[in-house]
Scaffold this motif. Structure first.
Motif, PDB file in Angstrom:
ATOM      1  N   VAL A  50       5.934 -33.678 -78.208  1.00  0.00           N
ATOM      2  CA  VAL A  50       4.701 -34.438 -78.413  1.00  0.00           C
ATOM      3  C   VAL A  50       4.219 -34.237 -79.839  1.00  0.00           C
ATOM      4  CG1 VAL A  50       2.371 -34.899 -77.537  1.00  0.00           C
ATOM      5  CG2 VAL A  50       4.113 -33.953 -76.012  1.00  0.00           C
ATOM      6  N   LYS A  51       3.843 -35.328 -80.500  1.00  0.00           N
ATOM      7  CA  LYS A  51       3.303 -35.240 -81.848  1.00  0.00           C
ATOM      8  C   LYS A  51       1.839 -34.806 -81.792  1.00  0.00           C
ATOM      9  CE  LYS A  51       2.062 -38.032 -85.881  1.00  0.00           C
ATOM     10  NZ  LYS A  51       2.108 -39.383 -86.508  1.00  0.00           N
ATOM     11  N   ARG A  52       1.512 -33.711 -82.451  1.00  0.00           N
ATOM     12  CA  ARG A  52       0.140 -33.216 -82.512  1.00  0.00           C
ATOM     13  C   ARG A  52      -0.421 -33.445 -83.911  1.00  0.00           C
ATOM     14  NH1 ARG A  52      -0.712 -32.878 -77.116  1.00  0.00           N
ATOM     15  NH2 ARG A  52       0.566 -31.264 -76.127  1.00  0.00           N
ATOM     16  N   VAL A  53      -1.677 -33.812 -83.959  1.00  0.00           N
ATOM     17  CA  VAL A  53      -2.384 -33.954 -85.233  1.00  0.00           C
ATOM     18  C   VAL A  53      -3.467 -32.893 -85.264  1.00  0.00           C
ATOM     19  CG1 VAL A  53      -3.768 -35.465 -86.698  1.00  0.00           C
ATOM     20  CG2 VAL A  53      -1.882 -36.412 -85.357  1.00  0.00           C
ATOM     21  N   ARG A  54      -3.278 -31.898 -86.103  1.00  0.00           N
ATOM     22  CA  ARG A  54      -4.194 -30.764 -86.145  1.00  0.00           C
ATOM     23  C   ARG A  54      -5.542 -31.187 -86.698  1.00  0.00           C
ATOM     24  NH1 ARG A  54      -1.186 -28.158 -82.666  1.00  0.00           N
ATOM     25  NH2 ARG A  54       0.953 -27.872 -83.406  1.00  0.00           N
ATOM     26  N   GLY A  55      -6.591 -30.674 -86.077  1.00  0.00           N
ATOM     27  CA  GLY A  55      -7.939 -30.950 -86.552  1.00  0.00           C
ATOM     28  C   GLY A  55      -8.528 -32.248 -86.043  1.00  0.00           C
ATOM     29  N   MET A  56      -7.747 -33.016 -85.268  1.00  0.00           N
ATOM     30  CA  MET A  56      -8.255 -34.274 -84.747  1.00  0.00           C
ATOM     31  C   MET A  56      -8.902 -34.027 -83.390  1.00  0.00           C
ATOM     32  SD  MET A  56      -6.255 -37.805 -83.869  1.00  0.00           S
ATOM     33  CE  MET A  56      -5.730 -37.200 -82.283  1.00  0.00           C
ATOM     34  N   ARG A  57     -10.060 -34.687 -83.165  1.00  0.00           N
ATOM     35  CA  ARG A  57     -10.777 -34.523 -81.915  1.00  0.00           C
ATOM     36  C   ARG A  57     -11.202 -35.887 -81.413  1.00  0.00           C
ATOM     37  NH1 ARG A  57     -16.297 -31.216 -81.996  1.00  0.00           N
ATOM     38  NH2 ARG A  57     -16.792 -33.028 -83.322  1.00  0.00           N
ATOM     39  N   LEU A  58     -10.964 -36.151 -80.136  1.00  0.00           N
ATOM     40  CA  LEU A  58     -11.390 -37.406 -79.544  1.00  0.00           C
ATOM     41  C   LEU A  58     -12.898 -37.381 -79.340  1.00  0.00           C
ATOM     42  CD1 LEU A  58      -8.588 -37.940 -76.875  1.00  0.00           C
ATOM     43  CD2 LEU A  58      -8.775 -38.961 -79.153  1.00  0.00           C
TER      44      LEU A  58
END
Length: 267
Positions: A237-245
């Motif tokens: 799974v691709k994770r984007v650090r620091g991103m929040r929904l």
């Protein structure tokens, strides 16, 4: 001395190639069925329809070159039952998609037959949306099949061919990537490993007769030596650090608290 197999497509026409293809098709069917989104891409290996169980509205097959016309099967479909049709011809290291536009990318033996597999993986990371999935299959060097392939390549390097020891069992093109090495690459590109499994524990034999006689090794291998299967299957799974929904911008109003009443004392 048996005939040397030089390509992946030709190898999939052999008994061990069909055995491995059947196992991988079952794994892709199982993994792709529960992955949701809008756009999915399969890079390479038209012998395998990795997206047939996926329910995304847009699914494409991309190939590095134009394939020759396939023979027509008895049911009238080109290339036989389940054959996939290419939607575009492209280089896996330079995909014609904008950044963050694909929800799923499948790589069936794509990395090990690429000139720069790490660059291909970086390109996949670019086109995937955050929380998008990449599904990868590849030959496992730490297996009976990998051992026989490594031994045959050693005999080729030293020039010893008199006893047939240089006859490769697997396709001779490409460089096989171990699952431990692939996990390091995925970690560097901010992928999280969601699942991995191994399969095809039967010995490196060429005939269907001996593959059927050793079918019991698939059950034994999955239980007693699971990481030594001839092929591995990875979902990341691709994770984007620091991103929040973010949720709704509005918040329910709370009733204003009553102001305290202060009574002045009389002297």
């Amino acid at each position: 001395m048996t005939e040397k197999i030089i390509g992946l497509t030709e190898w999939f026409g052999t008994a061990p190639g069909q055995y491995l293809l059947d196992w991988e098709q079952a794994q892709f069917d199982l993994a792709a069925a529960d992955l949701f989104g809008y756009n999915a891409l399969q890079l390479g290996l038209p012998e395998l329809d990795a997206l047939r169980n996926n329910r995304m509205p847009h699914r494409w097959l991309a190939l590095p070159e134009v394939l020759p016309p396939q023979p027509v099967s008895a049911d009238g479909t080109p290339g036989g039952e389940g054959a996939a049709r290419a939607a575009l011809i492209t280089d896996a290291a330079a995909l014609p998609f904008p950044a963050a536009c694909l929800d799923l990318v499948v790589l069936p033996h794509t990395l090990e037959f690429s000139a720069d597999p790490h660059h291909v993986l970086r390109e996949v990371e670019r086109v995937l949306v955050p929380e998008g999935r990449v599904v990868i299959s590849g030959f496992n060097p730490a297996s009976l099949w990998g051992f026989r392939q490594g031994r045959s390549r050693f005999w080729e390097r030293v020039g010893f061919q008199s006893t047939g020891g240089s006859d490769l069992y697997l396709p001779d093109a490409g460089e096989f990537i171990g699952p431990w090495r692939l996990r390091d690459w995925l970690r560097l590109l901010s992928f999280d490993l969601e699942s991995d499994r191994y399969g095809c524990y039967r010995p490196a034999v060429r005939t269907d007769k001996w593959l059927q006689r050793t079918a019991w090794l698939d059950r034994a291998g999955a239980r007693w030596w699971p990481i030594f299967g001839a092929v591995y299957f990875v979902v990341a799974v691709k994770r984007v650090r620091g991103m929040r929904l973010l949720g709704p911008a509005w918040k329910p109003r709370r009733a204003a608290a009553a102001a305290p009443v202060r009574v002045a004392s009389r002297h």
